[in-house]
Design a protein around this motif. Structure first.
Motif, mmCIF file in Angstrom:
data_model
loop_
_atom_site.group_PDB
_atom_site.id
_atom_site.type_symbol
_atom_site.label_atom_id
_atom_site.label_comp_id
_atom_site.label_asym_id
_atom_site.label_seq_id
_atom_site.Cartn_x
_atom_site.Cartn_y
_atom_site.Cartn_z
ATOM 1 N N ARG A 252 80.330 65.422 40.358
ATOM 2 C CA ARG A 252 80.735 65.334 41.766
ATOM 3 C C ARG A 252 79.617 64.753 42.618
ATOM 4 N NH1 ARG A 252 82.887 70.578 44.306
ATOM 5 N NH2 ARG A 252 84.131 69.207 45.648
ATOM 6 N N LYS A 255 79.742 61.079 42.140
ATOM 7 C CA LYS A 255 80.934 60.477 42.738
ATOM 8 C C LYS A 255 80.882 60.464 44.259
ATOM 9 C CE LYS A 255 85.994 60.786 42.731
ATOM 10 N NZ LYS A 255 87.177 61.511 42.167
ATOM 11 N N PRO A 336 90.107 68.228 51.055
ATOM 12 C CA PRO A 336 90.177 66.897 50.422
ATOM 13 C C PRO A 336 91.605 66.417 50.160
ATOM 14 C CG PRO A 336 88.419 68.175 49.419
ATOM 15 C CD PRO A 336 89.144 69.101 50.351
ATOM 16 N N GLU A 337 92.524 67.342 49.849
ATOM 17 C CA GLU A 337 93.908 66.940 49.583
ATOM 18 C C GLU A 337 94.592 66.357 50.825
ATOM 19 O OE1 GLU A 337 96.153 70.089 47.858
ATOM 20 O OE2 GLU A 337 94.775 70.366 46.151
ATOM 21 N N GLY A 341 91.112 62.756 49.244
ATOM 22 C CA GLY A 341 90.022 63.130 48.349
ATOM 23 C C GLY A 341 88.648 63.074 48.968
ATOM 24 N N THR A 343 85.238 63.901 50.228
ATOM 25 C CA THR A 343 84.404 65.071 49.962
ATOM 26 C C THR A 343 82.965 64.765 50.367
ATOM 27 O OG1 THR A 343 85.801 65.658 48.066
ATOM 28 C CG2 THR A 343 83.634 66.701 48.192
#
Length: 428
Positions: A252, A255, A336-337, A341, A343
Motif C-alpha cells: 500500500r 501504491k 476509498p470506496e 480508491g 487513499t
C-alpha cells in the motif's frame, strides 16, 4: 563530541513539565478521518499504545525514504515552515548539509556539533542545550520543498508536475500568516522538548539563510501507522484513522505513498522514492460540537463514539456498510470506496492554542497527509468532503501548505536535497 546523556525513565503517571509543552498547539485537517488503517483495542480503558514502550529509542536516520512518514507515529509534533532569505545557491546547499549533519546527531540522541558547553567561552555553543539528558524519544526529522521554493536558484524546471498549488475549496478561510512556505521540517518525537529542540537548532543554524514563516505544535496523535496500536481519538472524541496505511504495508505504501520512477519526468527524477505532503490547520468549533446531541455527533461521523464501529456494526474494524450511513456522513464520503480508491497516509495531531479572545478554545486538528500524487490524493478527496460533508458545520480550514518531500538520506555522505541539487552533489 558531547553526547546527550540518557534521562531516567519517568515512573509517575503524572504529566512531566516537558509533556505540558504539547498543549501549546498543532492543528490537523480532519480530511479523511476514517479512511485509513491500524488495528485497535476496544474501549477507552483499553486504549494502550504498545509503541509507547519504546519512547526512549532512536529511529534510523538513513534510508531509501525519509523517516517520519511511514514511521510509527510519535506522540508529539513541532512543524515549521520556512522562507528562504538567501539568493546564494552555494550558501543554501551548505546549510542543507549542515542541517543534515545536525539532524543525524539529534535523531541519534546526541548534541549538535561540539555540544552545549565546554567550548570557547567567548563563542555561542553549537547546541542550545535544552535536550541535554533526554533520550532520543524516537525523534524523526522530515524535510520538504514548497512550490515557491522552485522560484529560487533557477529551479523552476525541476518542480514536479505533481507539486501543484492547492485550489480554493468551499469553506477555506486561511490566515496568510499560517499558510505556504518555501520549505518545511516536520519534527516528531515522544518528548515535546526533543521536538522543539530540533526545530530550534535547525532555525539557529539557518539564521540569515532561512527564517521560520509559521510553526505548529501538536499533541495526541490522531492517526496511527502501527498495526496492533490503538486507534487514537481526535478532540471531538471520535477514533481517527481506523483504516490508515500501516508502516508495515509495503504494497500500500508503494501504491499510494512513494513516488515511483514512472511518475516523474527527466527534470523531476530527483523525487523518486519521495512523497508529497499536504498540511492543513483545521480549527474545530469545539463549543458548538460540545452542545450537539450524541446521536447527531455519531450521524456526522457515521460511527458510534464508544467502540468506533460503523453504523449497524458491532466492532470498529467491521467492514462498513456505507449506504447505512447518512449521505453526508464523514466516513461515507471519505471512504476509498466512495472516491475511486483514493487513499492517503495521515499523521494528524491535535492542537490547542489558547483562546480566540471571545472565550472560545482555539483548538483543532493539524492534518498531515502523505501521498504519491496530490492531484490523485488530497485534491479529489477534499473536493468531495468540502462540498457535502456534515462535519463542515463544525470545522474550518484556516491554514494550508503543500510540499515535495525528497527521498531519504542514504548514508553518512549523503544530505537532504542532494538529488535535487544534483550538480552540487557531484561537486561535493
Amino acid at each position: 563530541m558531547t553526547e546527550v546523556q540518557e534521562s531516567e525513565v519517568q515512573q509517575s503517571g503524572a504529566p512531566s513539565r516537558r509533556s505540558l509543552i504539547g498543549w501549546g498547539g498543532a492543528g490537523l485537517a480532519l480530511g479523511a478521518v476514517a479512511a485509513g488503517g491500524a488495528v485497535a483495542m476496544t474501549r477507552v480503558g483499553e486504549d494502550v499504545d504498545p509503541a509507547g514502550a519504546e519512547t526512549g529509542a532512536a529511529v534510523a536516520f538513513h534510508g531509501a525514504n525519509q523517516a517520519g512518514i511511514a514511521t510509527p507515529v510519535q506522540d508529539r509534533l513541532h512543524f515549521a515552515a520556512f522562507d528562504v532569505k538567501t539568493d546564494d545557491r552555494a550558501e543554501f546547499v551548505r546549510m542543507l548539509k549542515d542541517w543534515t549533519a545536525a539532524a543525524r546527531r539529534m535523531t541519534g540522541g546526541h548534541a549538535v556539533g561540539e555540544g552545549a558547553y565546554g567550548g570557547l567561552a567567548e563563542a555561542p555553543p553549537d547546541d542550545t542545550g535544552e535536550a541535554l539528558g533526554l533520550k532520543p524519544s524516537r525523534l524523526t526529522l522530515t524535510i520538504g520543498f514548497g512550490p515557491s521554493f522552485f522560484e529560487k536558484f533557477g529551479l523552476e524546471d525541476a518542480r514536479p508536475d505533481a507539486l501543484v498549488d492547492l485550489p480554493q475549496f468551499p469553506g477555506d478561510n486561511f490566515d496568510k500568516s499560517r499558510t505556504g512556505g518555501d520549505l518545511c521540517v516536520q519534527a516528531c518525537a515522544d518528548d515535546p522538548q526533543v521536538a522543539v529542540h530540533a526545530i530550534r537548532n535547525l532555525a539557529r543554524i539557518g539564521f540569515g539563510k532561512v527564517a521560520i514563516r509559521w510553526s505548529q505544535l501538536g499533541f495526541g496523535k490522531t492517526s496511527s501507522t502501527t498495526p496492533g496500536a490503538q486507534t487514537p481519538r481526535n478532540l471531538m472524541g471520535f477514533k481517527d484513522g481506523t483504516r490508515n496505511i500501516a508502516g508495515t504495508e509495503t504494497d500500500r505504501l508503494k501504491k499510494f505513498v512513494w513516488v515511483d520512477e514512472g511518475d516523474v519526468g527527466t527534470n523531476s527524477a530527483w523525487m523518486t522514492g519521495g512523497s508529497y505532503l499536504v498540511a492543513r490547520r483545521i480549527r474545530m468549533n469545539i463549543e458548538t460540537w460540545d452542545r450537539t446531541s450524541l446521536q447527531e455527533q455519531e450521524d456526522v461521523f457515521g460511527r458510534d463514539k464508544g467502540e468506533g464501529a460503523p453504523v449497524g456494526k458491532a466492532k470498529e474494524h467491521d467492514a462498513p456498510f456505507l449506504k447505512a450511513m447518512k449521505p453526508d456522513a464523514h466516513v461515507r464520503l471519505a471512504h476509498p470506496e466512495s472516491n475511486g480508491g483514493v487513499t492517503i497516509l495521515r499523521r494528524g495531531y491535535s492542537f490547542t492554542d489558547g483562546t480566540d479572545g471571545l472565550g472560545r478554545l482555539e483548538a483543532g486538528l493539524f492534518f498531515l497527509a502523505y501521498q504519491r500524487d496530490v492531484r490523485k490524493g488530497f485534491i479529489p478527496l477534499q473536493r468531495r468532503l468540502s462540498a457535502t460533508d456534515a462535519l463542515n458545520e463544525y470545522i474550518q480550514h484556516v491554514g494550508s501548505a503543500v510540499f515535495a518531500v525528497p527521498p531519504g538520506v542514504r548514508d553518512k555522505d549523503d544530505w537532504w536535497g542532494s538529488t535535487l541539487f544534483s550538480q552540487d552533489a557531484k561537486e561535493s
